[in-house]
Design a protein around this motif. Structure first.
Motif, PDB file in Angstrom:
ATOM      1  N   LEU A  78       0.859  -1.174   0.000  1.00 12.90           N
ATOM      2  CA  LEU A  78       0.000   0.000   0.000  1.00 12.90           C
ATOM      3  C   LEU A  78       0.900   1.230   0.000  1.00 12.90           C
ATOM      4  N   ARG A  79       1.691   1.353  -1.052  1.00 11.70           N
ATOM      5  CA  ARG A  79       2.577   2.506  -1.170  1.00 11.70           C
ATOM      6  C   ARG A  79       1.751   3.768  -1.391  1.00 11.70           C
ATOM      7  N   LEU A  80       1.883   4.706  -0.497  1.00 12.22           N
ATOM      8  CA  LEU A  80       1.191   5.986  -0.658  1.00 12.22           C
ATOM      9  C   LEU A  80       1.597   6.656  -1.967  1.00 12.22           C
ATOM     10  N   SER A  81       2.818   6.423  -2.375  1.00 11.70           N
ATOM     11  CA  SER A  81       3.351   7.029  -3.601  1.00 11.70           C
ATOM     12  C   SER A  81       2.589   6.606  -4.850  1.00 11.70           C
ATOM     13  N   GLU A  82       1.938   5.459  -4.808  1.00 12.18           N
ATOM     14  CA  GLU A  82       1.207   4.979  -5.976  1.00 12.18           C
ATOM     15  C   GLU A  82       0.008   5.865  -6.300  1.00 12.18           C
ATOM     16  N   ALA A  83      -0.425   6.671  -5.362  1.00  7.46           N
ATOM     17  CA  ALA A  83      -1.495   7.639  -5.645  1.00  7.46           C
ATOM     18  C   ALA A  83      -1.056   8.617  -6.726  1.00  7.46           C
ATOM     19  N   LEU A  84       0.245   8.843  -6.827  1.00 10.89           N
ATOM     20  CA  LEU A  84       0.782   9.768  -7.830  1.00 10.89           C
ATOM     21  C   LEU A  84       0.745   9.177  -9.236  1.00 10.89           C
ATOM     22  N   CYS A  85       0.512   7.886  -9.353  1.00 12.50           N
ATOM     23  CA  CYS A  85       0.562   7.213 -10.653  1.00 12.50           C
ATOM     24  C   CYS A  85      -0.574   7.609 -11.586  1.00 12.50           C
ATOM     25  N   VAL A  86      -1.537   8.374 -11.098  1.00 14.26           N
ATOM     26  CA  VAL A  86      -2.595   8.894 -11.969  1.00 14.26           C
ATOM     27  C   VAL A  86      -2.191  10.225 -12.600  1.00 14.26           C
ATOM     28  N   LEU A  87      -1.101  10.812 -12.161  1.00 13.39           N
ATOM     29  CA  LEU A  87      -0.694  12.139 -12.625  1.00 13.39           C
ATOM     30  C   LEU A  87      -0.383  12.254 -14.118  1.00 13.39           C
ATOM     31  N   PRO A  88       0.065  11.207 -14.794  1.00 18.30           N
ATOM     32  CA  PRO A  88       0.335  11.383 -16.232  1.00 18.30           C
ATOM     33  C   PRO A  88      -0.871  11.842 -17.045  1.00 18.30           C
ATOM     34  N   ILE A  89      -2.063  11.615 -16.548  1.00 21.10           N
ATOM     35  CA  ILE A  89      -3.246  12.062 -17.275  1.00 21.10           C
ATOM     36  C   ILE A  89      -3.280  13.592 -17.352  1.00 21.10           C
ATOM     37  N   LEU A  90      -2.658  14.272 -16.380  1.00 24.81           N
ATOM     38  CA  LEU A  90      -2.594  15.739 -16.365  1.00 24.81           C
ATOM     39  C   LEU A  90      -1.224  16.280 -16.751  1.00 24.81           C
ATOM     40  N   PHE A  91      -0.184  15.586 -16.343  1.00 27.39           N
ATOM     41  CA  PHE A  91       1.180  16.080 -16.509  1.00 27.39           C
ATOM     42  C   PHE A  91       2.027  15.077 -17.282  1.00 27.39           C
ATOM     43  N   PRO A  92       2.431  15.401 -18.497  1.00 26.21           N
ATOM     44  CA  PRO A  92       3.321  14.476 -19.208  1.00 26.21           C
ATOM     45  C   PRO A  92       4.646  14.288 -18.467  1.00 26.21           C
ATOM     46  N   GLU A  93       5.045  15.285 -17.694  1.00 24.63           N
ATOM     47  CA  GLU A  93       6.300  15.202 -16.929  1.00 24.63           C
ATOM     48  C   GLU A  93       6.253  14.132 -15.854  1.00 24.63           C
ATOM     49  N   ALA A  94       5.052  13.684 -15.514  1.00 28.89           N
ATOM     50  CA  ALA A  94       4.925  12.638 -14.503  1.00 28.89           C
ATOM     51  C   ALA A  94       5.473  11.303 -14.988  1.00 28.89           C
ATOM     52  N   VAL A  95       5.481  11.079 -16.291  1.00 27.90           N
ATOM     53  CA  VAL A  95       5.959   9.788 -16.815  1.00 27.90           C
ATOM     54  C   VAL A  95       7.405   9.533 -16.388  1.00 27.90           C
ATOM     55  N   PRO A  96       8.374  10.391 -16.736  1.00 28.61           N
ATOM     56  CA  PRO A  96       9.729  10.125 -16.266  1.00 28.61           C
ATOM     57  C   PRO A  96       9.875  10.314 -14.755  1.00 28.61           C
ATOM     58  N   GLY A  97       9.120  11.230 -14.182  1.00 23.51           N
ATOM     59  CA  GLY A  97       9.203  11.457 -12.741  1.00 23.51           C
ATOM     60  C   GLY A  97       8.833  10.225 -11.940  1.00 23.51           C
ATOM     61  N   LEU A  98       7.744   9.568 -12.326  1.00 22.18           N
ATOM     62  CA  LEU A  98       7.324   8.348 -11.627  1.00 22.18           C
ATOM     63  C   LEU A  98       8.342   7.230 -11.804  1.00 22.18           C
ATOM     64  N   ALA A  99       8.885   7.100 -13.003  1.00 23.48           N
ATOM     65  CA  ALA A  99       9.874   6.040 -13.255  1.00 23.48           C
ATOM     66  C   ALA A  99      11.129   6.256 -12.413  1.00 23.48           C
TER      67      ALA A  99
END
Length: 171
Positions: A40-61
């Motif tokens: 239950l990684r709290l950080s996984e909540a951020l995995c929906v961010l690419p729908i708004l921010f293309p920068e989230a793709v490399p950031g999450l990786a």
């Protein structure tokens, strides 16, 4: 986000997302929820961010890569866990309906991380498929809980917050 659109702003936003992912993962790990069969990684909540921010793709990786340096599953999780997050982020970026944004993260992690954990637990012997089915289910369930309960409200909050909304790029 193409290379031609790469800017200092894009790099900074990717870096902030990576740092947030890693920090939230450390908090989850300190609570015993960062690795293992039930995640239950709290950080996984951020995995929906690419729908708004293309920068989230490399950031999450990158955030996942940093987090998985601490993984008890070693190089397999470092490589395949990070690839699962990257693949999920790329797929999430292509989604149009907000309610479906968590699905790539749930499916990619269930399939890929479930296999990493099953392999670490018993190799490729006869018990692999049973362990895989169990781990895929529990990892997927944890992802669903975090991304739907925390991730979707996060998206709504960002969209309603003018200071944050200005950074997003509609699809």
């Amino acid at each position: 986000m193409s290379v031609s659109k790469f800017s200092a702003r894009s790099l900074a936003l990717s870096g902030v997302i990576a740092a947030l992912y890693a920090a939230l993962s450390l908090v989850s790990t300190a609570m015993g929820l960062g690795f293992g069969t039930v995640q239950l990684r709290l950080s996984e909540a951020l995995c929906v961010l690419p729908i708004l921010f293309p920068e989230a793709v490399p950031g999450l990786a990158v955030g996942c890569l940093v987090t998985n340096l601490l993984s008890p599953y070693g190089a397999a999780d470092l490589i395949f866990g990070t690839l699962a997050t990257l693949l999920a982020a790329v797929l999430t970026r292509r989604i149009r309906k907000r309610a479906l944004a968590p699905l790539p993260t749930i499916l990619c992690n269930a399939v890929i991380v479930g296999a990493v954990i099953a392999f670490a637990e018993g190799g490729t012997g006869g018990a692999f498929w049973t362990a895989y089915a169990f781990n895929a289910f529990t990892v997927g369930l944890g992802e669903a809980l975090v991304t739907y309960i925390l991730g979707l409200p996060l998206l709504r909050w960002i969209e309603k917050t003018p200071a944050l909304r200005q950074f997003s790029q509609p699809l």
